[in-house]
Scaffold this active site. Structure first.
Site, short mmCIF file in Angstrom:
data_model
loop_
_atom_site.label_atom_id
_atom_site.label_comp_id
_atom_site.label_asym_id
_atom_site.label_seq_id
_atom_site.Cartn_x
_atom_site.Cartn_y
_atom_site.Cartn_z
N ASP A 260 0.89 -1.23 0.13
CA ASP A 260 -0.03 -0.16 0.12
C ASP A 260 0.76 1.34 0.02
O ASP A 260 0.58 2.27 -0.75
CB ASP A 260 -0.88 0.06 1.57
N LEU B 10 -7.59 -0.16 -0.01
CA LEU B 10 -6.03 0.17 -0.85
C LEU B 10 -5.92 1.53 0.38
O LEU B 10 -6.41 2.52 -0.02
CB LEU B 10 -6.07 0.34 -1.93
N HIS B 11 -5.57 1.44 1.41
CA HIS B 11 -5.49 2.42 2.43
C HIS B 11 -4.33 3.70 2.13
O HIS B 11 -4.85 4.84 1.89
CB HIS B 11 -5.02 1.91 3.98
N ASP B 12 -3.23 3.51 2.00
CA ASP B 12 -2.14 4.52 2.06
C ASP B 12 -2.12 5.53 0.71
O ASP B 12 -1.96 6.56 0.94
CB ASP B 12 -1.02 3.91 2.19
N THR C 71 -4.53 6.78 -0.53
CA THR C 71 -5.64 7.80 -0.44
C THR C 71 -4.84 9.16 0.03
O THR C 71 -5.25 10.21 -0.44
CB THR C 71 -6.74 7.34 0.73
#
Length: 317
Positions: A14, A241-243, A245
């Site tokens: 990520d 898909l965290h990071d 963002t």
């Protein structure tokens, strides 16, 4: 003029997608450095993973500074149960020939920010906030010199992903998070409430693989492995898909919505250590200290991710 940023990271796939998106966007973002911290896996591996991803992308020009090995208080809690033993499990990449740049990450954050005009550098934080808190301790003027901080971390209604109450990045070092949120620097916070709306579905992963470059193929496999834990746990098609963002919010703020709120960090609670207490309805009367983004246009977000990653292999971003 491109916005100057420093990306603080504990690379799993990520994180790497996030900083590669930034590097693929030179018209909008100038990446001054990557700084690594112990988090998803120990510091030696987060630093190695950052270097490995940069080498895969042909971006050995980007300095990587290693930082804090563990939190301000207590021992580091890693997350190999999610990311695998190396943090980059799922695809065999060659060991990096690149090496970290000289200097301790918190010191280099101070040097890089303070050497630039006031209000010109943004910190992009994808990891526990230890390096940022240490930098603020070294240089009390740092918060007032920054343009702002954009971070992935915390949760409101969504609950936690490492404890019932806490999101991983904040839980690992709540004392550091409390110092950062109390610093007065303008913060944009992207919690699980937002990132859990953006899943790596099979269709989206197929689009990534269809780019057809070595980098896209590698990240297809890395993310497929990495999101199995979330998919099994939540019964979902893929995982959040965290990071990336954080970078997407800089490139396309129109994809996100939220509101200003006061965010407090719980450092003591037996059951709630690391919880982000978000005054969503302004019931305390405390002044807002963060713009909390709780919604994202997931299709627009993945369009952006895929378009930026497709730039590797076309030319040098």
């Amino acid at each position: 003029m491109a916005r100057a940023i420093i990306i603080d990271t504990d690379p799993s796939p990520d994180d790497a997608v996030a900083f590669l998106m930034a590097l693929a966007s030179p018209d909008e973002l100038e990446v001054l450095a990557l700084t690594t911290v112990g988090g998803n896996v120990p510091l030696a591996l987060t630093t190695r993973n950052a270097l490995m991803a940069l080498e895969l992308a042909g971006r050995g020009d980007v300095p990587v500074y290693a930082g804090a090995a563990g939190p301000l208080v207590g021992a580091l809690r890693t997350a190999e149960h999610v990311h695998g033993a190396t943090g980059f499990d799922g695809y065999d990449l060659p060991p990096p020939s690149l090496t970290p740049a000289e200097g301790f990450a918190p010191d280099r954050i101070v040097d890089l920010v303070m050497a630039r005009p006031r209000d010109s550098v943004t910190l992009c934080c994808l990891a526990p906030l230890t390096n940022i808190a240490l930098a603020m301790l070294r240089e009390p003027r740092l918060a007032g010199h920054l343009h702002g901080i954009v971070l992935m971390g915390g949760a409101r209604a969504e609950g936690g992903n490492i404890t019932p109450a806490a999101e991983y990045n904040i839980h690992v070092d709540p004392e550091a998070a409390a110092r950062v949120f109390d610093s007065g620097v303008p913060i944009t916070m992207i919690p699980l409430d937002c990132t859990h709306r953006a899943l790596t579905t099979a269709a989206r992963m197929a689009r990534l693989r269809a780019i057809g470059t070595p980098l896209a193929e590698a990240f297809y496999h890395l993310l497929t492995f990495n999101k199995r834990f979330d998919a099994r746990q939540g019964g979902t098609d893929g995982g959040p898909l965290h990071d990336p963002t954080v970078i997407a919010a800089l490139l396309r703020p129109d994809l996100f919505s939220g509101r200003l709120a006061h965010v407090g960090i719980e450092c003591q609670g037996t059951l709630t250590r690391g919880m982000t207490v978000i005054d969503w309805r302004s019931v305390t009367g405390r002044h807002p200290n963060a713009l909390v983004l709780n919604r994202v246009d997931a299709e627009g977000y993945f369009d952006l991710v895929i378009e930026r990653l497709s730039r590797f292999g076309i030319g040098s971003p």
